[in-house]
Design a protein around this motif. Structure first.
Motif, PDB file in Angstrom:
ATOM      1  N   PRO A  49       0.812  -1.226   0.000  1.00  0.00           N
ATOM      2  CA  PRO A  49       0.000   0.000   0.000  1.00  0.00           C
ATOM      3  C   PRO A  49       0.839   1.266   0.000  1.00  0.00           C
ATOM      4  O   PRO A  49       0.558   2.211  -0.752  1.00  0.00           O
ATOM      5  CB  PRO A  49      -0.830  -0.110   1.283  1.00  0.00           C
ATOM      6  CG  PRO A  49      -0.373  -1.310   2.012  1.00  0.00           C
ATOM      7  CD  PRO A  49       0.495  -2.115   1.114  1.00  0.00           C
ATOM      8  N   ARG A  50       1.882   1.250   0.833  1.00  0.00           N
ATOM      9  CA  ARG A  50       2.677   2.479   0.915  1.00  0.00           C
ATOM     10  C   ARG A  50       3.457   2.714  -0.381  1.00  0.00           C
ATOM     11  O   ARG A  50       3.570   3.838  -0.858  1.00  0.00           O
ATOM     12  CB  ARG A  50       3.600   2.430   2.128  1.00  0.00           C
ATOM     13  CG  ARG A  50       2.814   2.528   3.432  1.00  0.00           C
ATOM     14  CD  ARG A  50       3.681   2.283   4.660  1.00  0.00           C
ATOM     15  NE  ARG A  50       4.771   3.245   4.830  1.00  0.00           N
ATOM     16  CZ  ARG A  50       4.616   4.473   5.303  1.00  0.00           C
ATOM     17  NH1 ARG A  50       3.433   4.880   5.670  1.00  0.00           N
ATOM     18  NH2 ARG A  50       5.640   5.274   5.427  1.00  0.00           N
ATOM     19  N   PRO A 107       2.625   8.158   1.974  1.00  0.00           N
ATOM     20  CA  PRO A 107       1.332   8.604   2.510  1.00  0.00           C
ATOM     21  C   PRO A 107       1.459   9.074   3.963  1.00  0.00           C
ATOM     22  O   PRO A 107       2.247   8.525   4.723  1.00  0.00           O
ATOM     23  CB  PRO A 107       0.460   7.349   2.432  1.00  0.00           C
ATOM     24  CG  PRO A 107       1.424   6.206   2.436  1.00  0.00           C
ATOM     25  CD  PRO A 107       2.672   6.712   1.770  1.00  0.00           C
ATOM     26  N   THR A 108       0.720  10.116   4.295  1.00  0.00           N
ATOM     27  CA  THR A 108       0.614  10.542   5.691  1.00  0.00           C
ATOM     28  C   THR A 108      -0.866  10.780   5.956  1.00  0.00           C
ATOM     29  O   THR A 108      -1.622  11.039   5.029  1.00  0.00           O
ATOM     30  CB  THR A 108       1.351  11.868   5.963  1.00  0.00           C
ATOM     31  OG1 THR A 108       0.574  12.928   5.395  1.00  0.00           O
ATOM     32  CG2 THR A 108       2.734  11.885   5.383  1.00  0.00           C
ATOM     33  N   PRO A 109      -1.281  10.693   7.215  1.00  0.00           N
ATOM     34  CA  PRO A 109      -2.701  10.923   7.478  1.00  0.00           C
ATOM     35  C   PRO A 109      -3.118  12.377   7.299  1.00  0.00           C
ATOM     36  O   PRO A 109      -4.291  12.670   7.169  1.00  0.00           O
ATOM     37  CB  PRO A 109      -2.872  10.479   8.931  1.00  0.00           C
ATOM     38  CG  PRO A 109      -1.523  10.404   9.506  1.00  0.00           C
ATOM     39  CD  PRO A 109      -0.552  10.244   8.393  1.00  0.00           C
ATOM     40  N   THR A 110      -2.167  13.284   7.274  1.00  0.00           N
ATOM     41  CA  THR A 110      -2.561  14.691   7.276  1.00  0.00           C
ATOM     42  C   THR A 110      -2.698  15.322   5.911  1.00  0.00           C
ATOM     43  O   THR A 110      -3.522  16.190   5.707  1.00  0.00           O
ATOM     44  CB  THR A 110      -1.559  15.520   8.072  1.00  0.00           C
ATOM     45  OG1 THR A 110      -0.298  14.911   7.904  1.00  0.00           O
ATOM     46  CG2 THR A 110      -1.935  15.563   9.518  1.00  0.00           C
ATOM     47  N   LYS A 138      -3.483  14.530   1.983  1.00  0.00           N
ATOM     48  CA  LYS A 138      -3.858  13.540   0.978  1.00  0.00           C
ATOM     49  C   LYS A 138      -3.238  13.975  -0.337  1.00  0.00           C
ATOM     50  O   LYS A 138      -3.763  14.858  -1.021  1.00  0.00           O
ATOM     51  CB  LYS A 138      -5.394  13.462   0.863  1.00  0.00           C
ATOM     52  CG  LYS A 138      -6.038  12.676   2.001  1.00  0.00           C
ATOM     53  CD  LYS A 138      -5.832  11.180   1.803  1.00  0.00           C
ATOM     54  CE  LYS A 138      -6.321  10.368   3.010  1.00  0.00           C
ATOM     55  NZ  LYS A 138      -5.598   9.109   3.190  1.00  0.00           N
ATOM     56  N   ARG A 180      -0.531  24.387   3.710  1.00  0.00           N
ATOM     57  CA  ARG A 180       0.853  23.961   3.621  1.00  0.00           C
ATOM     58  C   ARG A 180       1.209  23.834   2.139  1.00  0.00           C
ATOM     59  O   ARG A 180       0.516  23.173   1.393  1.00  0.00           O
ATOM     60  CB  ARG A 180       0.964  22.617   4.315  1.00  0.00           C
ATOM     61  CG  ARG A 180       2.352  22.076   4.392  1.00  0.00           C
ATOM     62  CD  ARG A 180       2.315  20.798   5.210  1.00  0.00           C
ATOM     63  NE  ARG A 180       3.553  20.088   5.049  1.00  0.00           N
ATOM     64  CZ  ARG A 180       3.703  18.816   5.379  1.00  0.00           C
ATOM     65  NH1 ARG A 180       2.702  18.136   5.869  1.00  0.00           N
ATOM     66  NH2 ARG A 180       4.860  18.225   5.224  1.00  0.00           N
ATOM     67  N   ARG A 193      -8.335   8.427   7.055  1.00  0.00           N
ATOM     68  CA  ARG A 193      -6.901   8.712   7.110  1.00  0.00           C
ATOM     69  C   ARG A 193      -6.081   7.444   7.306  1.00  0.00           C
ATOM     70  O   ARG A 193      -4.904   7.510   7.625  1.00  0.00           O
ATOM     71  CB  ARG A 193      -6.594   9.692   8.249  1.00  0.00           C
ATOM     72  CG  ARG A 193      -7.386  10.985   8.178  1.00  0.00           C
ATOM     73  CD  ARG A 193      -6.931  11.831   6.998  1.00  0.00           C
ATOM     74  NE  ARG A 193      -7.760  13.017   6.847  1.00  0.00           N
ATOM     75  CZ  ARG A 193      -7.325  14.252   7.115  1.00  0.00           C
ATOM     76  NH1 ARG A 193      -6.116  14.443   7.542  1.00  0.00           N
ATOM     77  NH2 ARG A 193      -8.124  15.281   6.939  1.00  0.00           N
ATOM     78  N   GLU A 198      -2.236  11.506  14.489  1.00  0.00           N
ATOM     79  CA  GLU A 198      -3.689  11.396  14.493  1.00  0.00           C
ATOM     80  C   GLU A 198      -4.283  11.734  15.855  1.00  0.00           C
ATOM     81  O   GLU A 198      -5.342  12.354  15.940  1.00  0.00           O
ATOM     82  CB  GLU A 198      -4.108   9.989  14.060  1.00  0.00           C
ATOM     83  CG  GLU A 198      -4.058   9.793  12.551  1.00  0.00           C
ATOM     84  CD  GLU A 198      -5.049  10.677  11.804  1.00  0.00           C
ATOM     85  OE1 GLU A 198      -4.680  11.814  11.488  1.00  0.00           O
ATOM     86  OE2 GLU A 198      -6.182  10.233  11.567  1.00  0.00           O
ATOM     87  N   GLN A 220       2.175  17.239  13.447  1.00  0.00           N
ATOM     88  CA  GLN A 220       3.030  16.409  12.605  1.00  0.00           C
ATOM     89  C   GLN A 220       3.592  17.156  11.410  1.00  0.00           C
ATOM     90  O   GLN A 220       4.449  16.662  10.730  1.00  0.00           O
ATOM     91  CB  GLN A 220       2.296  15.162  12.129  1.00  0.00           C
ATOM     92  CG  GLN A 220       1.325  15.406  11.019  1.00  0.00           C
ATOM     93  CD  GLN A 220       0.196  16.312  11.447  1.00  0.00           C
ATOM     94  OE1 GLN A 220      -0.161  16.349  12.612  1.00  0.00           O
ATOM     95  NE2 GLN A 220      -0.352  17.051  10.513  1.00  0.00           N
TER      96      GLN A 220
END
Lengths: 430, 537
Positions: free
Chosen positions: A123-124, A135-138, A140, A414, B117, B180, B191
């Protein structure tokens, strides 16, 4: 006032605005007049766009294809297994025996044998090889397809700007912060019409319904003009698409038998043919996936089989694009998440190996017949010319004439470059 | 007033020991009035431009969609409109908060917050149990600090222990979990300092890695059970060696940017908001419990602020801060004193979620009609804001509208088979209509596949036809005259009566088409494909 600040904060570096922001800038009055929006916005830049209408086809080898059984055979080393090398159209360049048709296309192809990353999870690595970012959660990150569609729009095209052929794997990399407009339009199986794209009434009744919808929306448009306007645009765009003659692109039966024979049979062959038909009609980005490359066992049976599915259609695609004059403005990328281990495991399989693997390119000004980089005789290390993922994506951008340093502003303000760092592989050009 | 008391007594009795410690929360109606007053003071323009209350039908659809994720039925609307009690809006809020649909609906919301996420698609195995965990907790009105603590400190099989959802979604990666936890529970995007010092905020890179240092021992491993593949979240207290190098370390190290291969700098678990820290060597659960305690402490205003802002945004349609998960430290909210009042109330209530919901839904700010202009150009909170329905809401509304008679595929008519079919359809539907609820509203757009689905999906078209046995077929039989039939159709699809101009257009259309069934099919199609249908207004 606060609103103006928000708009300014979201203005792109080059002074253009995203469509929605632009519509708000010109105010509600203008936004209300039908169809004033994207098309006009685009028209003002039409000259600029004509110059840079390059397109891209990504052949995605889901699972991580073995470099040893494709572009970087090692017949003289135990790590190479039973795979032999064959000579190609280009003297001195050898590839694996499983790709005889592509060997004849070598003069159109460039192979990078030394792409290197550190990401060995499906996946990564899928995200990395679709976005150039981990990928990061913050944030997309948008897929490269979304970036291409956003950077190289084609106002004449009535089809979705990013088309993905084949079922999405476990990881779907979407348009991220670029928004739904650039989300991939998924066609699970080439040769069949896209999901829900066929109207179930007569065309005249369908148009009549659309007319009724517009009429009835007038009341709500007084309360929420912006929303209704956006919704109407989406519906007009979608209706235009499904009523468009360009939809015939999805009907492969229109191709003469000779062409279909040239591409061969199977989902991937149909996918490649559909990709050409879409590119012909101006779709900026098409991805065709060929799944099954995760050969942890029986690599020496499975990979040749996969190569048989790959070889003829890919070769036919290159020849066909070239014949139609499309290859010079279409970048064709062949790659997967990573390569496979030089060591053959006890189940005659190869495991994940991101440290040194191959990527093949063609078209859009990429020099054919070129091989970049050299791996060691055992395939374990890079001896010459490592190419990072950022280098690779810079190369794509260079070929497509996209400014890789273009900065997007994410929702949390950002700035994100299309590609962060890296340098294009110059040897592939000129 | 006494209704509220009865409600809270009942609610508190139902909560058991968890919330009994909390004092009786202040009356929501009183706090709501204070909130409106403060808003007025902070945004003086409101007095001249603010919209009045929306009408009852609009309010009912709004509050149903917001609190229980579906639209009111035609009957529920009629009863509500007939009710003459001046208190009926507050009453319906209380009723909805006590309905089990409330927990179900908001569990779906939190599922999306966490799993949109997810950094690894295999995290899907834990989605259902997380949703169950949240639904149960929300319906029992477990306080937000308790829920947060459970999520931060969870261990166990992710299919059994739903609270593991966040750790699962980030596959046990210390840095991602830290990111998170900070984003969801504090509304702080610390982060961004992961790789470099943040360009605009004052957090330092080291502070992010110190937060990550609370989680290096939180691990996850795949496991096969009789029920299939799953993952287990566990605490690692001894180092584990991989084939060649150290695979898992017990402490977190901040990578050396110039030399990514190097070991990096050992990080102490340290909470960036208070500067309090734990020594290296602290066991996993002690780290996590301590962090949860520091995060949920009433002295930490960020915790309440992040939640209040999120709920206000979701209910009112605009936030004090937007995006909802990026509050600062150096950003200014739209109306700071109002936000503070709500936060103080929320803290005093013992982080009582239903209490907060009741307050917000009772404010005038919540009840305003949509503005004549676009909300974005207006004074904040001056008018109601139409927001896009979440996938689950659209699904539910469509199902309620068309289900009474719509049969699922006859080939699989066992209940289990049908349930599987519905679950699969629902997942597919979510893929098409879903979006991350933390995305700013103006970034959430319709898509071509959504439009195609509503326009052409063969199954949907079939159940929307006027054949006998469908909703429309029945409606046309029950209402042989066109005008009442149009009125009923509007009520069922949009939860309101048609406006005179709409009635006129509809009747003209029916007349023009000639074929009654065909005309009504077109009318239903147009309403389902309308902007209004897809929005909560």
């Amino acid at each position: 006032m606060a609103w103006q600040l928000i708009v300014q904060a979201r203005a792109r570096k080059d002074g253009t605005f995203h469509r929605r922001q632009w519509l708000r800038m010109v105010g509600t009055g203008a936004a209300l007049s039908p169809m004033l929006g994207w098309a006009d916005f685009v028209a003002t830049r039409a000259d600029e766009l004509k110059k840079r209408n390059k397109q891209c086809i990504l052949l995605w080898m889901q699972g991580g294809p073995s470099q040893f059984e494709t572009w970087d055979p090692k017949p003289r080393h135990a790590n190479g297994g039973s795979t032999k090398a064959i000579s190609t159209q280009v003297p001195g360049v050898h590839i694996a025996e499983h790709l005889p048709q592509l060997a004849k296309q070598m003069h159109r192809l460039a192979v990078i044998r030394t792409v290197s990353s550190r990401e060995g999870s499906h996946p990564r690595a899928t995200a990395l090889m679709h976005t150039s970012y981990l990928p990061t959660p913050t944030v997309k990150y948008p897929s490269f397809g979304a970036v291409v569609a956003q950077q190289l729009p084609n106002p004449e095209c009535e089809l979705p700007p990013v088309v993905q052929i084949g079922r999405q794997g476990t990881v779907a990399v979407g348009a991220g912060f670029l928004g739904m407009e650039y989300a991939p339009f998924v066609v699970p199986q080439a040769g069949q019409p896209p999901q829900n794209s066929q109207i179930l009434t007569s065309a005249s009744r369908f148009r009549r319904r659309l007319g009724l919808l517009e009429e009835l929306e007038e009341e709500f448009a007084k309360e929420a003009p912006q929303l209704v306007q956006t919704h109407r645009q989406l519906y007009r765009k979608t209706a235009r698409m499904i009523l468009s003659p360009q939809m015939e692109a999805f009907d492969l039966s229109q191709e003469p038998d000779s062409v279909r024979r040239q591409y061969g049979q199977g989902n991937f062959a149909n996918g490649c043919l559909l990709a050409r038909r879409l590119v012909e009609r101006g779709v900026p980005f098409v991805e065709v996936s060929l799944p099954g490359w995760d050969t942890h066992s029986d690599n020496f049976q499975r990979t040749p089989q996969l190569c048989r599915q790959l070889d003829q259609p890919f070769a036919a695609l290159l020849e066909d694009l070239d014949r139609r004059g499309l290859l010079e403005r279409t970048l064709v990328i062949w790659m997967g998440e990573f390569g496979r281990t030089p060591r053959i495991n006890p189940r005659s399989g190869r495991d994940h190996f991101p440290r040194a693997f191959s990527v093949a390119l063609a078209g859009a000004g990429i020099r054919g017949g070129v091989v970049i980089g050299r791996t060691s005789a055992d395939g374990v290390t890079i001896e010459d010319r490592p190419v990072s993922v950022a280098d690779l994506f810079r190369t794509f951008c260079r070929a497509l004439e996209i400014d890789a340093d273009h900065e997007y502003m994410t929702p949390i303000g950002r700035p994100i470059k299309i590609v962060d760092g890296g340098q294009a592989v110059e040897e592939l050009f000129g | 007033m006494h209704r509220w008391q009865a409600f809270w007594t009942a609610a508190i009795l139902a909560l058991g020991s968890l919330t009994l410690q909390a004092a009786q929360p202040p009356n929501p109606a009183v706090v709501a009035r204070q909130v409106d007053q403060l808003l007025q003071e902070e945004l003086p323009e409101l007095s001249s431009v603010a919209q009045g209350r929306c009408d009852d039908a609009t309010f009912l659809r709004r509050v149903y969609l917001d609190l229980v994720g579906r639209a009111p039925t035609a009957d529920e609307i009629s009863w509500f409109l007939l009710d003459t009690s001046p208190d009926k809006r507050r009453q319906v809020v209380a009723e909805l908060l006590n309905s089990p649909e409330y927990g179900q609906h908001w569990a779906g919301y939190w599922r999306d917050v966490v799993f949109y996420r997810a950094s690894d698609p295999r995290a899907r195995v834990g989605v259902e149990s997380f949703e169950r965990f949240m639904a149960e907790a929300l319906n029992r009105n477990v306080s937000w600090d308790k829920i947060a603590t459970e999520i931060i400190t969870a261990t166990g099989d992710v299919r059994q222990r739903g609270a593991t959802g966040l750790i699962l979604a980030q596959m046990g990666d210390a840095e991602l979990i830290a990111a998170e936890v900070s984003r969801i529970f504090l509304g702080i995007q610390v982060q961004c300092a992961q790789c470099h010092d943040h360009p605009t905020d004052r957090w330092r890179r080291q502070q992010f890695h110190e937060l990550a240092a609370f989680f290096p021992r939180t691990k996850i491993r795949p496991m096969r059970t009789a029920q299939g593949r799953t993952f287990v979240v566990f605490s690692l207290e001894r180092p584990v060696r991989g084939r060649r190098r150290l695979r898992w370390r017990l402490e977190h190290y901040m990578p050396d940017l110039n030399n990514p291969q190097a070991e990096g700098t050992l990080m102490r678990p340290k909470f960036f908001l208070t500067g309090r820290s734990l020594p290296p060597g602290t066991p996993d659960l002690v780290r996590r419990r301590t962090l949860a305690q520091w995060i949920t402490s009433p002295r930490n205003r960020w915790f309440a602020k992040a939640f209040v802002n999120r709920m206000w945004y979701e209910l009112v349609g605009r936030g004090f801060y937007e995006p909802v998960d990026d509050l600062g430290p150096d950003r200014k909210p739209v109306a700071p004193r109002t936000l503070n009042r709500l936060c103080r109330g929320f803290i005093d209530s013992g982080y009582n979620i239903k209490w907060l919901m009741a307050v917000i839904c009772t404010t005038e700010a919540y009840q305003r009609a949509l503005g004549p202009q676009d909300s974005a150009q207006q004074v904040a909170f001056a008018s109601g804001t139409a927001t896009r329905l979440h996938a689950d809401q659209v699904w539910q509304v469509l199902r309620d509208l068309l289900q009474p008679v719509a049969g699922i595929s006859p080939r699989r008519n066992t209940p289990a088979g049908r349930a599987r079919l519905v679950a699969a359809a629902r997942r597919q539907f979510r893929q098409i209509f879903g979006f991350d609820p933390s995305t700013p509203a103006d970034e959430v757009q319709g898509s071509i596949p959504q439009a195609l689905f509503l326009m052409n999906n063969p199954f949907l078209q079939r159940v929307m036809s006027a054949r006998p046995g469908t909703m429309l077929g029945q409606l046309l039989r029950e209402f042989p005259d066109n005008e009442p039939a149009v009125r009923e159709l509007y009520l069922r699809v949009l939860s309101r009566e048609p406006k005179p101009s709409e009635m006129e257009k509809a009747l003209a259309y029916i007349h023009q088409v000639g074929d009654r069934a065909e005309a009504f099919e077109d009318l239903l199609w147009a309403l389902v494909n309308s902007t209004e249908f897809l929005h909560r207004r």
